[in-house]
Design a protein around this motif. Structure first.
Motif: not given
Lengths: 273, 268
Positions: A148, A151-152, A155-156, B24-25, B28
């Motif tokens: 998780i 991926v965060h 992803l960009p 999601f982005l 956090p």
């Protein structure tokens, strides 16, 4: 002074810095990886490749990086497609939303996930409330948490790699496909996907290498038990102070990454030139 | 695609997808900001109560303030060194008059593709073998190396869209080399140089990998400090520092957008 001299003078300081402070140190690392008490040795490599623990670390690194790459591609492709096809205002907003996490320190972002995934964090609590998880359910210190968080982080990179290619596809191709009787999904599958493949491949190679070489996020979310190769290198450098062994592990990582990077550089060279 | 060609279920699915992805982005980051305003001793989201006490703690704690100044000092030095070296290199590359221009471009961009951890371990070993213990200067040089490719890229991108005949015109009208650089080429590349400078600052200020490998007492940057706290026992003061870092990032993004346009950056 000739034009050539002038340009050489302009480039020289940067060239010198990179040669002395970038390529030389990497050379030093390569040398140290075969350094032994009695001259050159491959002992550090055989120690790494002969130990089940380290092979497990290597396997976990490759496996998690593959999972992370696939998930990033699955989310990144539709994200990039939507970014390319919305109006200019919405696109600017989406780009800001993608770049904001990209430019925030990895440490800060991982901290956010530590809060969200911890035992009393929002996500486990939510899953427990919905009855999807038991009382003892925990996410921290699991491979899921690493995936998780990674991926965060990555992803960009994927979304921007694909966006660069998709925004150059002529939309009339899709319109032609649609008016000639393709369904929407067929246009995506037979026109957009094949044309954006270079972006997907370049993004995947980039995400894979970055994923395989990360240790901050895996360390903080996976804990010391779930070591990946980069974390093991960091440990050898800072805790056990076994530098030649750390160098050998870095060479293993380096070799694996070069295998992936060479096609990446080939793919993207035309963009940078 | 013309809008009538997109079925309504696709529009709906795209909306939902975008909302979920954006949550999601941002989740956090939002959580970190939320925790920083908490009143409680413990990290919890949603936060208990509302207060600025953790900002007070951070601003009066020398551990954080000294790490902050270390980070700022390095980042400012890196901004100058990376912009000067990378900008000069980009101008030379742009003119394509050096032998092996394509190879040189790859050479200057290579720190971008090589994972930082491999460079970090090499730098630590090299510096220790040649100069002894690592220092502030080691970190400065290391961050400069990582930041140079960004400056080269943004400057090259801007220069490649500029009018190449302007410099020729200046030359035929009698401008010397220095004059041409100062009054033609540098102004032409200015948006790229500016954006590159802000990138360089951001990269140095946020960088954790190299800083962790080169860490030692007295050489702790803000990301290293946060990492250390997270390994130990984090309290909401970490969130307050992190929020300050996020705020700085937002400012930098807005500035870069003004200088270069994010749209353009995203596609280069």
């Amino acid at each position: 002074m000739s034009d050539r001299t002038e340009n050489l003078l302009l480039a020289a300081p940067g060239l010198l810095l990179l040669a002395l402070a970038f390529f030389l140190p990497i050379g030093q690392m390569l040398v140290l990886s075969v350094d032994g008490p009695e001259g050159a040795t491959l002992a550090h490599f055989s120690r790494f490749l002969g130990d089940g623990f380290y092979l497990g670390v290597l396997w976990r690194t490759v496996r998690l990086s593959l999972i992370i790459t696939v998930i990033c591609a699955l989310i990144g492709f539709p994200l990039a497609y939507i970014m390319a096809r919305v109006g200019p205002r919405a696109r600017l907003w989406l780009i800001i939303l993608v770049i904001l996490p990209l430019m925030t320190s990895v440490v800060v972002r991982t901290f956010g996930w530590v809060v969200l995934l911890s035992r009393n964090g929002l996500i486990p609590e939510l899953l427990r409330d919905m009855g999807l998880a038991g009382r003892t359910f925990a996410l921290m210190q699991t491979e899921t948490a690493i995936v998780i968080g990674m991926v965060h982080v990555l992803l960009p990179f994927m979304a921007l790699s694909i966006l660069g290619v998709i925004s150059r596809i002529d939309t009339r191709l899709e319109e032609a496909g649609r008016t000639m009787g393709c369904s929407f999904l067929q246009t995506i599958r037979t026109i957009v996907l094949p044309l954006s493949l270079p972006g997907v491949v370049a993004g995947s190679l980039l995400v894979f290498t970055l994923s395989a070489s990360s240790f901050v996020t895996p360390n903080l979310l996976g804990g010391p038990r779930l070591q990946v190769l980069a974390a093991s290198i960091y440990k050898s450098v800072t805790q056990t102070l076994d530098w030649p062994f750390a160098a050998a592990q870095a060479v293993v990582l380096f070799a694996g990454i070069l295998l992936v990077l060479i096609p990446y550089v080939r793919l993207t060279a035309s963009d940078n030139g | 695609m013309a809008s009538f060609l997109i079925p309504s279920w696709v529009r709906l699915a795209a909306r939902i997808f975008i909302v979920v992805t954006v949550i999601f982005l941002l989740a956090p980051l939002v959580v970190v900001v939320g925790v920083s305003f908490s009143e409680s001793q413990f990290i919890a989201f949603p936060p208990d109560g509302l207060s600025l006490r953790w900002y007070q703690t951070v601003l009066s704690d020398t551990v954080y303030t000294s790490a902050f100044w270390t980070s700022i000092r390095i980042a400012l030095l890196v901004t100058v060194s990376a912009t000067v070296l990378g900008g000069a290199a980009a101008i030379a590359l742009h003119r394509r008059m050096l032998p092996g221009s394509a190879f040189l471009a790859t050479f200057f961009l290579s720190p971008l593709v090589l994972p930082t951890i491999i460079y970090a371990i090499g730098m630590l070993m090299f510096w220790s073998a040649v100069f002894g213990p690592v220092s502030f200067v080691t970190l400065w040089i290391g961050h400069t190396v990582i930041a140079i490719p960004y400056v080269v890229r943004t400057t090259l991108a801007v220069l490649s869209e500029s009018d190449p005949f302007l410099e020729e015109a200046a030359r035929t009208m009698g401008a010397g080399r220095i004059q041409r650089l100062l009054y033609v080429v540098i102004p032409q590349g200015l948006p790229g140089l500016g954006a590159g400078a802000f990138f360089a600052f951001n990269i140095s200020f946020d960088e954790a990998v190299l800083s962790l490998f080169l860490r030692k007492p007295g050489l702790t940057t803000l990301p290293v400090q946060i990492y250390g706290q997270l390994e130990f026992s984090p309290d909401p003061s970490v969130a307050a520092v992190s929020t300050i870092m996020i705020a700085l990032t937002v400012v930098l993004i807005l500035v870069i957008d003004r200088m270069l346009g994010l749209q353009r950056f995203a596609s280069t």
